[in-house]
Motif scaffolding. Structure first.
Motif, PDB file in Angstrom:
ATOM      1  N   ALA A 173       0.826  -1.207   0.000  1.00  0.00           N
ATOM      2  CA  ALA A 173       0.000   0.000   0.000  1.00  0.00           C
ATOM      3  C   ALA A 173       0.858   1.255   0.000  1.00  0.00           C
ATOM      4  N   ALA A 174       1.979   1.207   0.718  1.00  0.00           N
ATOM      5  CA  ALA A 174       2.876   2.361   0.770  1.00  0.00           C
ATOM      6  C   ALA A 174       3.478   2.658  -0.607  1.00  0.00           C
ATOM      7  N   LEU A 175       3.797   1.609  -1.361  1.00  0.00           N
ATOM      8  CA  LEU A 175       4.326   1.821  -2.713  1.00  0.00           C
ATOM      9  C   LEU A 175       3.301   2.518  -3.592  1.00  0.00           C
ATOM     10  N   LEU A 176       2.060   2.061  -3.519  1.00  0.00           N
ATOM     11  CA  LEU A 176       1.013   2.685  -4.317  1.00  0.00           C
ATOM     12  C   LEU A 176       0.818   4.146  -3.926  1.00  0.00           C
ATOM     13  N   ASP A 177       0.912   4.429  -2.641  1.00  0.00           N
ATOM     14  CA  ASP A 177       0.767   5.806  -2.175  1.00  0.00           C
ATOM     15  C   ASP A 177       1.881   6.697  -2.724  1.00  0.00           C
ATOM     16  N   ARG A 178       3.035   6.107  -2.989  1.00  0.00           N
ATOM     17  CA  ARG A 178       4.162   6.857  -3.554  1.00  0.00           C
ATOM     18  C   ARG A 178       4.054   7.019  -5.070  1.00  0.00           C
ATOM     19  N   GLY A 179       3.073   6.382  -5.664  1.00  0.00           N
ATOM     20  CA  GLY A 179       2.943   6.457  -7.110  1.00  0.00           C
ATOM     21  C   GLY A 179       3.748   5.417  -7.859  1.00  0.00           C
ATOM     22  N   VAL A 180       4.235   4.378  -7.158  1.00  0.00           N
ATOM     23  CA  VAL A 180       4.974   3.299  -7.807  1.00  0.00           C
ATOM     24  C   VAL A 180       3.987   2.379  -8.528  1.00  0.00           C
ATOM     25  N   ALA A 181       4.247   2.087  -9.783  1.00  0.00           N
ATOM     26  CA  ALA A 181       3.410   1.138 -10.522  1.00  0.00           C
ATOM     27  C   ALA A 181       3.692  -0.272 -10.009  1.00  0.00           C
ATOM     28  N   VAL A 182       2.634  -1.015  -9.701  1.00  0.00           N
ATOM     29  CA  VAL A 182       2.778  -2.385  -9.202  1.00  0.00           C
ATOM     30  C   VAL A 182       2.090  -3.330 -10.181  1.00  0.00           C
ATOM     31  N   VAL A 183       2.851  -4.278 -10.709  1.00  0.00           N
ATOM     32  CA  VAL A 183       2.353  -5.223 -11.712  1.00  0.00           C
ATOM     33  C   VAL A 183       2.060  -6.565 -11.051  1.00  0.00           C
ATOM     34  N   PRO A 184       0.820  -7.069 -11.123  1.00  0.00           N
ATOM     35  CA  PRO A 184       0.535  -8.407 -10.599  1.00  0.00           C
ATOM     36  C   PRO A 184       1.043  -9.486 -11.557  1.00  0.00           C
ATOM     37  N   HIS A 185       1.770 -10.430 -10.984  1.00  0.00           N
ATOM     38  CA  HIS A 185       2.419 -11.494 -11.749  1.00  0.00           C
ATOM     39  C   HIS A 185       1.793 -12.819 -11.350  1.00  0.00           C
ATOM     40  N   GLY A 186       0.960 -13.392 -12.235  1.00  0.00           N
ATOM     41  CA  GLY A 186       0.246 -14.609 -11.911  1.00  0.00           C
ATOM     42  C   GLY A 186       1.104 -15.850 -12.030  1.00  0.00           C
ATOM     43  N   VAL A 187       0.812 -16.855 -11.196  1.00  0.00           N
ATOM     44  CA  VAL A 187       1.547 -18.114 -11.232  1.00  0.00           C
ATOM     45  C   VAL A 187       0.624 -19.332 -11.262  1.00  0.00           C
ATOM     46  N   ARG A 188      -0.716 -19.122 -11.297  1.00  0.00           N
ATOM     47  CA  ARG A 188      -1.620 -20.275 -11.150  1.00  0.00           C
ATOM     48  C   ARG A 188      -2.715 -20.359 -12.213  1.00  0.00           C
ATOM     49  N   LEU A 189      -2.632 -19.560 -13.263  1.00  0.00           N
ATOM     50  CA  LEU A 189      -3.681 -19.647 -14.290  1.00  0.00           C
ATOM     51  C   LEU A 189      -3.587 -20.923 -15.113  1.00  0.00           C
ATOM     52  N   SER A 190      -2.378 -21.440 -15.294  1.00  0.00           N
ATOM     53  CA  SER A 190      -2.173 -22.631 -16.124  1.00  0.00           C
ATOM     54  C   SER A 190      -2.603 -22.372 -17.568  1.00  0.00           C
ATOM     55  N   LEU A 191      -2.079 -21.284 -18.133  1.00  0.00           N
ATOM     56  CA  LEU A 191      -2.435 -20.917 -19.509  1.00  0.00           C
ATOM     57  C   LEU A 191      -2.029 -21.978 -20.527  1.00  0.00           C
ATOM     58  N   GLY A 192      -1.030 -22.780 -20.192  1.00  0.00           N
ATOM     59  CA  GLY A 192      -0.583 -23.816 -21.119  1.00  0.00           C
ATOM     60  C   GLY A 192      -1.242 -25.157 -20.921  1.00  0.00           C
ATOM     61  N   GLY A 193      -2.219 -25.215 -20.033  1.00  0.00           N
ATOM     62  CA  GLY A 193      -2.891 -26.481 -19.784  1.00  0.00           C
ATOM     63  C   GLY A 193      -3.859 -26.853 -20.889  1.00  0.00           C
ATOM     64  N   ALA A 194      -4.138 -28.146 -21.010  1.00  0.00           N
ATOM     65  CA  ALA A 194      -5.097 -28.608 -22.005  1.00  0.00           C
ATOM     66  C   ALA A 194      -6.531 -28.277 -21.607  1.00  0.00           C
ATOM     67  N   GLU A 195      -6.740 -28.010 -20.314  1.00  0.00           N
ATOM     68  CA  GLU A 195      -8.073 -27.668 -19.819  1.00  0.00           C
ATOM     69  C   GLU A 195      -8.262 -26.155 -19.847  1.00  0.00           C
ATOM     70  N   PRO A 196      -9.498 -25.688 -19.978  1.00  0.00           N
ATOM     71  CA  PRO A 196      -9.742 -24.240 -19.924  1.00  0.00           C
ATOM     72  C   PRO A 196      -9.301 -23.653 -18.582  1.00  0.00           C
ATOM     73  N   VAL A 197      -8.843 -22.408 -18.618  1.00  0.00           N
ATOM     74  CA  VAL A 197      -8.450 -21.744 -17.380  1.00  0.00           C
ATOM     75  C   VAL A 197      -9.644 -21.672 -16.430  1.00  0.00           C
ATOM     76  N   ASP A 198      -9.346 -21.697 -15.151  1.00  0.00           N
ATOM     77  CA  ASP A 198     -10.373 -21.599 -14.113  1.00  0.00           C
ATOM     78  C   ASP A 198     -10.924 -20.179 -14.099  1.00  0.00           C
ATOM     79  N   PRO A 199     -12.220 -19.990 -14.366  1.00  0.00           N
ATOM     80  CA  PRO A 199     -12.777 -18.628 -14.396  1.00  0.00           C
ATOM     81  C   PRO A 199     -12.563 -17.857 -13.102  1.00  0.00           C
ATOM     82  N   GLY A 200     -12.593 -18.558 -11.969  1.00  0.00           N
ATOM     83  CA  GLY A 200     -12.394 -17.890 -10.693  1.00  0.00           C
ATOM     84  C   GLY A 200     -11.002 -17.290 -10.566  1.00  0.00           C
ATOM     85  N   ARG A 201     -10.010 -17.985 -11.113  1.00  0.00           N
ATOM     86  CA  ARG A 201      -8.639 -17.478 -11.035  1.00  0.00           C
ATOM     87  C   ARG A 201      -8.458 -16.276 -11.960  1.00  0.00           C
TER      88      ARG A 201
END
Length: 264
Positions: free
Chosen positions: A38-66
């Motif tokens: 939160a302090a970084l955002l207050d300073r105006g620092v851009a914060v990029v979310p980096h996902g690790v659990r979507l499984s974009l390369g899986g044979a099954e469709p991605v989980d809509p909840g994720r």
């Protein structure tokens, strides 16, 4: 710098910090943000979310909840983009708990393209895709890594999160020259760059994120910036954190390799 709770104080104290990255699954879509984030955002620092659990390369469709969670975190952080991996993490209801490489086949390209379409339909910001480091290639590979990646980017319109440590690891484990792979990647599509450390074990190079960045990876950073300077570079560290002085030295080494002034 990659923001992690264990080094929140160090990251928050960096002078002139322009952006940070946070593991998307570690951020609640609702409720309070971690104090350091939160302090970084207050300073105006851009914060990029980096996902690790979507499984974009899986044979099954991605989980809509994720996907919904990733989109909500991006909106909550006011992120300029999000990133995820070209990998799979689950199959048949089993969670691997690790990013696993997918075959570089045309069928796999179709699966990734379909899952990226499902994800980007809900995201309000661009998506950058990161090719992972792998200890092996599948026997049914049909495409080179560069051709595989380029086709996915062309068909999805996604950006590239280029991890130079992964380029180095994959080339080294295949007995190839990392500069050859670097020269075949669509560098004009790079959104930002990861730089990380690794270590050799039993003849294979492991992308550990717990070791110092080796000179060979710094050399690759310098070559990348000479060919096509990326918008931004960041140090990725995920454990076994050294003293602050060593982290500062790593940041300055990356800056020097990229031709930027010292960070610290």
């Amino acid at each position: 710098m990659g923001w992690r709770p264990e080094i929140s104080g160090f990251v928050g104290a960096l002078p002139g910090l322009r952006f940070a990255e946070v593991v998307a699954e570690s951020v609640h879509a609702h409720g309070d943000l971690p104090d350091g984030l939160a302090a970084l955002l207050d300073r105006g620092v851009a914060v990029v979310p980096h996902g690790v659990r979507l499984s974009l390369g899986g044979a099954e469709p991605v989980d809509p909840g994720r996907v919904t969670h990733l989109a909500a975190v991006a909106d909550r952080l006011g992120a300029p983009l999000v990133s995820e991996h070209i990998a799979f993490v689950r199959a048949g209801g089993v969670e691997a708990g690790h990013l696993l490489p997918i075959p570089r086949s045309r069928e796999a390209v179709d699966a990734v393209v379909a899952n990226v379409a499902r994800a980007t339909a809900e995201l309000s910001v661009p998506l950058a895709l990161e090719p992972i480091a792998a200890l092996f290639d599948w026997p049914d590979d049909e495409l080179t890594e560069a051709d595989f990646l380029t086709e996915i980017l062309d068909r999805t319109g996604a950006l590239l999160l280029l991890d130079v440590a992964n380029v180095y690891a994959n080339a080294r484990n295949r007995g190839e020259d990392p500069l050859d792979l670097l020269g075949k990647l669509p560098l004009d599509r790079v959104a930002y760059v990861h730089v990380a450390g690794g270590a050799e074990h039993q003849g294979l190079y492991h992308d550990t994120h717990t070791d110092a960045v080796p000179p060979a990876v710094l050399d690759l950073v310098a070559e990348l910036c000479a060919r096509h300077r990326p918008p931004a570079l960041m140090l990725e560290r995920d454990g076994d954190y050294p003293p602050a002085a060593e982290l500062s030295a790593e940041l300055d080494a990356i800056a020097a390799a990229a031709g930027y002034p010292a960070i610290t």
